[in-house]
Structure formats: C-alpha cells, structure tokens
Design a protein around this motif. Sequence first.
Motif, PDB file in Angstrom:
ATOM      1  N   PHE A 209       0.891  -1.135   0.023  1.00 49.24           N
ATOM      2  CA  PHE A 209      -0.076   0.113   0.177  1.00 49.24           C
ATOM      3  C   PHE A 209       1.131   1.230  -0.086  1.00 49.24           C
ATOM      4  O   PHE A 209       0.685   2.243  -0.739  1.00 49.24           O
ATOM      5  CB  PHE A 209      -1.000  -0.011   1.015  1.00 49.24           C
ATOM      6  CG  PHE A 209      -1.811   1.175   1.508  1.00 49.24           C
ATOM      7  CD1 PHE A 209      -2.993   1.195   0.502  1.00 49.24           C
ATOM      8  CD2 PHE A 209      -1.506   2.225   2.147  1.00 49.24           C
ATOM      9  CE1 PHE A 209      -3.748   2.328   0.633  1.00 49.24           C
ATOM     10  CE2 PHE A 209      -2.614   3.287   2.325  1.00 49.24           C
ATOM     11  CZ  PHE A 209      -3.445   3.412   1.570  1.00 49.24           C
ATOM     12  N   LEU A 210       1.853   1.324   0.721  1.00 47.86           N
ATOM     13  CA  LEU A 210       2.760   2.426   0.816  1.00 47.86           C
ATOM     14  C   LEU A 210       3.679   2.757  -0.322  1.00 47.86           C
ATOM     15  O   LEU A 210       3.736   3.713  -0.868  1.00 47.86           O
ATOM     16  CB  LEU A 210       3.794   2.116   2.198  1.00 47.86           C
ATOM     17  CG  LEU A 210       3.014   2.505   3.555  1.00 47.86           C
ATOM     18  CD1 LEU A 210       4.112   2.059   4.543  1.00 47.86           C
ATOM     19  CD2 LEU A 210       2.202   3.712   3.826  1.00 47.86           C
ATOM     20  N   GLU A 211       4.104   1.539  -1.095  1.00 54.99           N
ATOM     21  CA  GLU A 211       5.102   1.533  -2.081  1.00 54.99           C
ATOM     22  C   GLU A 211       3.799   2.147  -3.400  1.00 54.99           C
ATOM     23  O   GLU A 211       4.467   2.925  -4.148  1.00 54.99           O
ATOM     24  CB  GLU A 211       5.589   0.286  -2.249  1.00 54.99           C
ATOM     25  CG  GLU A 211       6.778   0.006  -1.508  1.00 54.99           C
ATOM     26  CD  GLU A 211       7.526  -0.974  -2.187  1.00 54.99           C
ATOM     27  OE1 GLU A 211       7.018  -1.924  -3.161  1.00 54.99           O
ATOM     28  OE2 GLU A 211       8.917  -1.278  -1.617  1.00 54.99           O
ATOM     29  N   GLU A 216       2.376   6.181  -7.250  1.00 53.30           N
ATOM     30  CA  GLU A 216       1.217   7.099  -7.839  1.00 53.30           C
ATOM     31  C   GLU A 216       1.758   8.556  -7.910  1.00 53.30           C
ATOM     32  O   GLU A 216       1.611   9.180  -9.007  1.00 53.30           O
ATOM     33  CB  GLU A 216      -0.018   6.806  -6.960  1.00 53.30           C
ATOM     34  CG  GLU A 216      -0.705   5.457  -7.203  1.00 53.30           C
ATOM     35  CD  GLU A 216      -1.533   5.625  -8.435  1.00 53.30           C
ATOM     36  OE1 GLU A 216      -1.306   6.571  -9.537  1.00 53.30           O
ATOM     37  OE2 GLU A 216      -2.482   4.848  -8.823  1.00 53.30           O
ATOM     38  N   ARG A 217       2.392   8.826  -6.902  1.00 44.56           N
ATOM     39  CA  ARG A 217       3.052  10.116  -6.684  1.00 44.56           C
ATOM     40  C   ARG A 217       3.910  10.555  -7.737  1.00 44.56           C
ATOM     41  O   ARG A 217       4.008  11.612  -8.629  1.00 44.56           O
ATOM     42  CB  ARG A 217       3.736  10.216  -5.176  1.00 44.56           C
ATOM     43  CG  ARG A 217       4.076  11.751  -5.118  1.00 44.56           C
ATOM     44  CD  ARG A 217       4.838  12.107  -3.671  1.00 44.56           C
ATOM     45  NE  ARG A 217       5.928  11.333  -3.644  1.00 44.56           N
ATOM     46  CZ  ARG A 217       7.124  11.857  -4.487  1.00 44.56           C
ATOM     47  NH1 ARG A 217       7.248  13.004  -5.234  1.00 44.56           N
ATOM     48  NH2 ARG A 217       8.396  10.982  -4.572  1.00 44.56           N
ATOM     49  N   GLU A 220       2.343  10.767 -11.202  1.00 41.88           N
ATOM     50  CA  GLU A 220       1.644  11.972 -11.545  1.00 41.88           C
ATOM     51  C   GLU A 220       2.876  13.116 -12.090  1.00 41.88           C
ATOM     52  O   GLU A 220       2.630  13.530 -12.899  1.00 41.88           O
ATOM     53  CB  GLU A 220       1.221  12.182 -10.455  1.00 41.88           C
ATOM     54  CG  GLU A 220       0.262  13.768 -10.438  1.00 41.88           C
ATOM     55  CD  GLU A 220      -0.934  13.623 -11.480  1.00 41.88           C
ATOM     56  OE1 GLU A 220      -1.052  14.854 -11.785  1.00 41.88           O
ATOM     57  OE2 GLU A 220      -1.281  12.495 -11.646  1.00 41.88           O
ATOM     58  N   GLN A 221       4.141  13.014 -11.412  1.00 47.40           N
ATOM     59  CA  GLN A 221       5.028  13.706 -12.034  1.00 47.40           C
ATOM     60  C   GLN A 221       5.652  13.346 -13.480  1.00 47.40           C
ATOM     61  O   GLN A 221       5.701  14.352 -14.266  1.00 47.40           O
ATOM     62  CB  GLN A 221       6.307  13.573 -10.814  1.00 47.40           C
ATOM     63  CG  GLN A 221       6.298  14.040  -9.676  1.00 47.40           C
ATOM     64  CD  GLN A 221       7.252  14.001  -8.750  1.00 47.40           C
ATOM     65  OE1 GLN A 221       8.397  13.322  -8.993  1.00 47.40           O
ATOM     66  NE2 GLN A 221       7.488  14.751  -7.606  1.00 47.40           N
ATOM     67  N   MET A 222       5.541  12.265 -13.473  1.00 47.51           N
ATOM     68  CA  MET A 222       5.900  11.757 -14.965  1.00 47.51           C
ATOM     69  C   MET A 222       4.775  12.058 -15.777  1.00 47.51           C
ATOM     70  O   MET A 222       5.214  12.454 -17.313  1.00 47.51           O
ATOM     71  CB  MET A 222       6.227  10.226 -14.834  1.00 47.51           C
ATOM     72  CG  MET A 222       7.445   9.743 -14.097  1.00 47.51           C
ATOM     73  SD  MET A 222       7.412   7.988 -14.064  1.00 47.51           S
ATOM     74  CE  MET A 222       8.163   7.582 -15.581  1.00 47.51           C
ATOM     75  N   HIS A 223       3.504  12.077 -15.599  1.00 46.50           N
ATOM     76  CA  HIS A 223       2.494  12.486 -16.408  1.00 46.50           C
ATOM     77  C   HIS A 223       2.923  14.051 -16.935  1.00 46.50           C
ATOM     78  O   HIS A 223       2.661  14.344 -17.999  1.00 46.50           O
ATOM     79  CB  HIS A 223       1.109  12.474 -15.752  1.00 46.50           C
ATOM     80  CG  HIS A 223      -0.094  12.798 -16.553  1.00 46.50           C
ATOM     81  ND1 HIS A 223      -0.524  12.287 -17.463  1.00 46.50           N
ATOM     82  CD2 HIS A 223      -0.669  13.960 -16.344  1.00 46.50           C
ATOM     83  CE1 HIS A 223      -1.462  12.975 -18.099  1.00 46.50           C
ATOM     84  NE2 HIS A 223      -1.761  13.979 -17.173  1.00 46.50           N
ATOM     85  N   LYS A 224       2.917  14.781 -15.929  1.00 42.08           N
ATOM     86  CA  LYS A 224       3.359  16.147 -16.190  1.00 42.08           C
ATOM     87  C   LYS A 224       4.425  16.298 -17.016  1.00 42.08           C
ATOM     88  O   LYS A 224       4.445  17.490 -17.403  1.00 42.08           O
ATOM     89  CB  LYS A 224       3.267  16.864 -14.746  1.00 42.08           C
ATOM     90  CG  LYS A 224       1.908  17.024 -14.334  1.00 42.08           C
ATOM     91  CD  LYS A 224       2.157  17.571 -12.917  1.00 42.08           C
ATOM     92  CE  LYS A 224       0.771  17.609 -11.896  1.00 42.08           C
ATOM     93  NZ  LYS A 224       0.800  18.163 -10.676  1.00 42.08           N
TER      94      LYS A 224
END
Length: 306
Positions: A209-211, A216-217, A220-224
């Motif tokens: 869960f933590l990984e 996901e964080r 999101e950076q890669m998406h941007k």
Amino acid sequence: MKRLNYFLTGFLIAGVTIGGLNINPVVGHAATQAAAVKQNDYQNRPDKAAIEYVVKNKLMWLYPDGNFRPDQTITQADLIAGLSNVKSLSQGVAVPELPANHWAKAYYERAKKEGILNGIAINPSKVLTREEAAQIIVNAWQNVRAFITKKNDEINKGASYVQFVSGYKQMKPKAGKFPNGVATSLYDSFGTLTRADLAYTLSVLKKDFLEVREAERIAEQMHKSIKISSGFVTVTAPKLGGVLEAKYYIVTKSGEYLDTLQTGYLKHSLADTQRVLVSIRNKETNIGLVDYRYSKLPSLVRERVW
C-alpha cells in the motif's frame, strides 16, 4: 488497542513496585526483560518479523499478557479490522447489522464505505476459510492495484480467490483443495487462517500500500513531464533513490519498444509513436507497482493497466 495499552500500563506499574522494594534498577530491568521474553509466545517463530511489524504499525495487537497467540484462528472481524488499519481508513457509513457496542463496529463501518464488504455476509464472529478471507482481500485491494480487478475478467472467473491472492503473494500458500474439490499444492481454499498468517498478509499489504501510494505520486510527476511539440514526443524519467525504479516506454508503429532505463531521456517522432507507457516497480523484488498507458496521442489521456 486497549488490550495492548492495558498490558503496557501493567508493565509500568510492576516497574514502580520493584523500585519500591529497593531492588537494583539494572538487575530489576534485566529481570523484567527476561520475564517478558519468557512470556512472549512468538519470540522463536519464523513469522516473528511479520508479527513485530503489524504490532509496531498498529495493524494488530498483543493481548494483555504480552502474547500474540499466533496459532489462534481469525474471525471475519479480525480481518476487517486489520484491513481497515492497513488502509488507514477513518470515514465510515452505518452498519446496522452490528450492535452499537461491538468492538469492531467502527472497522466495519469504514470497510463498508470502502467497498470491502461488497458481496460479504456480515458475521463478525465467523471463523473464515481461506477462500472467504481471500474474497475480502480482493475487495479491499481493488482500488489499490488495477490487476486485482482482473479477478472479474472472463479469463479469471474460474479461478478461486485464494489462487488469485496467493499468486500475488498476499497470502501464504498451503496445500489442500480448490473450491471444486480438486487437490492443489498451493491454493487451499478450505483451511483457516491463524493470527500469524494474518500478520504475514497484513505486513505484505501495508508495505505494498505504501509503495503503490509513492509510485502514484511519481507517476503523476511523470505524467506532467510528457511533452508533445513540433511533431515529437519527449519524455524524461526521474532519478529515484531507494528501491523504486521508474521508466517510460515509447512503442513505435512497428512495435519496437524504446525505453529510458539507460538514458533517462527519449525523443521520438509522434507520427511513428503507437503509445507511451509509464512503469514503476520495486527493482529489488521486481514487482510492478503502477503502469499507465497513453494510447490516444496526441491526447495525454491515460489508462491504468497495473
């Protein structure tokens, strides 16, 4: 956690009493430690690390005598409480099937809001079979990992829940029988789970869960950072410390896979790009955490595939 607090309070009171008898503090502390080790019923077990992890992270508890009771079978309420703690759930909805004073009522309310109880008959004192436990785990993990939802795909509908969950190492394998009675060396559905088994499962799920949340964080950076300009697709993979590894794939129209693992940077003709993939995994375990697919370029609409 009241049971654990009670035990710790008793421990402190005992220490004060010993001090009142003017026993050497060092000797008294050593004797107390020795007594605690003697009482501990999981000290020499192979699953000691998992038990210590779930207690430390408040996913499960010790009993007032300081023992864990690792061989005690778990109930539905035990699993629901553990999964609620793993996901740090705090909001719930009413569960009228449980009395107001039931110890697990808040956990059930949180689990219901999260969808963990979908298709589950509420019976907190029921000793679960492995198949019943696995179904609840699949419910709990559907919004954590995309692959869990594939249990409902046509190709997986015939698989037992245990087969699906154990296959992803979220439950210990065990020889026995599938729900249809066929023998299996790994995916027993009819046996029960002990508290030690649950400690293993919850420790695996919490770490996962933590990984996944961290992945996901990063995703999101890669998406941007994906850029489409002047007829080219440009991607730059982040440099990560620790055990996580992130990379892009650009899949060409001919089906060739170009990746950023070595260079960290790719620039390719948009006209020759079939899709872009984002992949984040644990490089030590080689377990994938998050995968996204961009297949509607130049639109950056993405689809979660893992």
